[in-house]
Design an enzyme around this catalytic site. Structure first.
Site, short mmCIF file in Angstrom:
data_model
loop_
_atom_site.label_atom_id
_atom_site.label_comp_id
_atom_site.label_asym_id
_atom_site.label_seq_id
_atom_site.Cartn_x
_atom_site.Cartn_y
_atom_site.Cartn_z
CB CYS A 1 3.51 -2.13 13.74
SG CYS A 1 3.60 -1.87 11.96
CB CYS B 1 3.09 7.33 3.50
SG CYS B 1 3.59 6.14 4.73
CB CYS C 1 1.82 5.74 11.12
SG CYS C 1 3.01 6.58 10.10
CD GLU D 1 -2.98 -1.14 2.26
OE1 GLU D 1 -4.12 -1.50 1.97
OE2 GLU D 1 -2.64 -0.77 3.40
CB CYS E 1 7.62 -5.25 8.72
SG CYS E 1 9.10 -4.66 9.56
N1 SAH Z 1 9.67 0.31 9.72
C1 SAH Z 1 9.88 1.70 9.77
C2 SAH Z 1 8.98 2.49 8.84
C3 SAH Z 1 7.56 2.03 8.71
S1 SAH Z 1 6.57 2.19 10.15
C4 SAH Z 1 9.77 2.21 11.19
O1 SAH Z 1 9.37 1.44 12.05
O2 SAH Z 1 10.12 3.35 11.43
C5 SAH Z 1 6.16 3.91 10.09
C6 SAH Z 1 5.84 4.53 11.42
O3 SAH Z 1 4.57 4.05 11.92
C7 SAH Z 1 6.84 4.20 12.50
O4 SAH Z 1 7.19 5.36 13.22
C8 SAH Z 1 6.06 3.24 13.37
O5 SAH Z 1 6.58 3.15 14.65
C9 SAH Z 1 4.68 3.84 13.29
N2 SAH Z 1 3.60 2.95 13.73
C10 SAH Z 1 3.54 1.61 13.64
N3 SAH Z 1 2.39 1.16 14.17
C11 SAH Z 1 1.71 2.24 14.61
C12 SAH Z 1 0.44 2.42 15.25
N4 SAH Z 1 -0.35 1.40 15.50
N5 SAH Z 1 0.06 3.68 15.57
C13 SAH Z 1 0.86 4.74 15.29
N6 SAH Z 1 2.04 4.64 14.67
C14 SAH Z 1 2.48 3.39 14.34
FE1 SF4 Z 2 8.18 -3.04 10.93
FE2 SF4 Z 2 5.97 -1.87 11.81
FE3 SF4 Z 2 8.06 -2.13 13.42
FE4 SF4 Z 2 8.16 -0.39 11.35
S1 SF4 Z 2 6.81 -0.28 13.10
S2 SF4 Z 2 9.74 -1.87 11.99
S3 SF4 Z 2 6.94 -1.53 9.83
S4 SF4 Z 2 6.86 -3.82 12.54
#
Ligand code: SAH
Ligand code: SF4
Length: 349
Positions: free
Chosen positions: A121, A107, A339, A92, A114
């Site tokens: 997440c 984004c 996110c 996505e 992942c």
């Molecule tokens: N893997 C990378 C980039 C993708 S995640 C990382 O972890 O930075 C992108 C952002 O979404 C990250 O800052 C992650 O911590 C945040 N994120 C993941 N799950 C989330 C949630 N349930 N609510 C808010 N932010 C979240």
């Molecule tokens: Fe992977 Fe989600 Fe953790 Fe980013 S926040 S490292 S996408 S599991």
């Protein structure tokens, strides 16, 4: 016959390909420019190539373009697009418009799923993982850029690697995609407008510095000490906070990127003044902006979002102690585009 995507080849490799067709070397540069500068995904549109060469290319190669499988628009204007890849994986991309600031942010996803399984997440709950190729990343940029122009009359102004996946665990292809987006011989977009978000892969951060990749960096911090951080982010077991901070310092000394800490505030987990004090200590090593972000609900997760009152007090405390801090509201929550919510619904069908 199974054809290969022409975008797998470097300029040098394209030169060998055109030579093998008995064509002059400079034709390779033209093909390269059609693909990476003009974003063409069809040999017939490469009008400065002879018909014969176009046909030869068409017989041997193809463009395995992203197939749009869904598109949803949030009440706040955010648009989430699901793409099917050649191997039927789904990824996505999210377009986040802020017309009043003239900001149109993409984004972008860097992996299918992942492997890091952060507790909060949705992407981390997906089992299937593969790295995206540079062109699968580049094409998200190209297609969403077109979408932004069509729907909002404005091209993208920012790109964040904050979609599905950990970009620094797909280092080579992510860096290649950045090159394709920013190289003047390719798309020529400004690196200052690109932010890579990472859960804190120490080696990858150092490598960005050594390779002189001048993107901005966002660290998904979420907890300011190792014990707490390891509880919600397993990657912290092997990439300790201080090592990550040192790696960021190393990068800062080399390239002066803009650095941000992302901090999701969870109720009764990391929302106390004591947590804020620990966080403040981590902001002393380079200029950094803290983004306090709202936790977006993910099914089956045993964490809750902090109250507005706690968030505001925490943010004020940081600011009062000289830390640049903002509270960021989620975008596209109603369509699960925020996110950490990507691909949840798709996997579960
Ligand atoms: N893997 C990378 C980039 C993708 S995640 C990382 O972890 O930075 C992108 C952002 O979404 C990250 O800052 C992650 O911590 C945040 N994120 C993941 N799950 C989330 C949630 N349930 N609510 C808010 N932010 C979240
Ligand atoms: Fe992977 Fe989600 Fe953790 Fe980013 S926040 S490292 S996408 S599991």
């Amino acid at each position: 016959m199974n054809k290969t995507d022409i975008r797998n080849y470097s300029l040098e490799q394209l030169e060998n390909i055109v030579k093998s067709f008995g064509e002059p070397k400079f034709k390779a540069k033209q093909i390269y420019q059609w693909i990476w500068q003009k974003g063409v995904m069809n040999f017939d549109e490469m009008t400065n190539l002879s018909k014969k060469l176009r046909e030869e290319l068409n017989t041997a190669f193809e463009f395995q373009t992203l197939i749009k499988v869904h598109q949803q628009q949030s009440i706040d204007g955010t648009i989430k697009t699901g793409w099917r890849l050649k191997d039927d994986s789904i990824i996505e991309s999210v377009l986040i418009p802020v017309p009043k600031d003239n900001r149109y942010t993409l984004c972008v996803s860097s992996q299918v799923g992942c492997s890091l399984a952060c507790k909060f997440c949705a992407t981390g709950q997906l089992k299937k993982v593969r790295n995206l190729t540079d062109y699968e990343i580049f094409e998200q940029f190209l297609r969403v850029n077109e979408m932004s122009k069509e729907i909002y009359g404005h091209q993208l102004t920012n790109i964040v690697y904050m979609g599905m996946g950990e970009p620094l665990l797909n280092y080579n292809n992510v860096v290649k995609s950045i090159d394709k987006i920013t190289n003047p011989l390719a798309f020529g977009y400004s690196t200052k407008r690109i932010t890579l978000s990472t859960s804190g892969i120490t080696k990858g951060i150092k490598r960005l510095a050594d390779d002189n990749i001048k993107v901005n960096i966002a660290l998904s911090l979420h907890a300011a000490d190792d014990v707490k951080r390891s509880k919600i982010m397993p990657i912290n077991d092997t990439n300790k906070l201080w090592d990550v901070i040192h790696a960021l310092r190393y990068m800062y000394d080399k390239n002066k990127p803009r650095i941000g800490f992302e901090y999701i505030m969870f109720k009764d987990f990391n929302d106390s003044i004591e947590d804020a004090d620990k966080l403040i200590k981590l902001t002393k090593f380079f200029p950094v902006k803290v983004n306090i972000i709202e936790y977006n609900y993910v099914e089956g997760v045993d964490l809750k979002k902090a109250s507005d009152d706690k968030v505001n007090k925490f943010a004020k405390y940081l600011v009062d102690h000289g830390v640049m801090a903002t509270v960021r509201r989620s975008r596209g929550k109603d369509i699960d585009a925020a996110c950490g919510q990507l691909a949840n619904k798709i996997e579960k069908g």
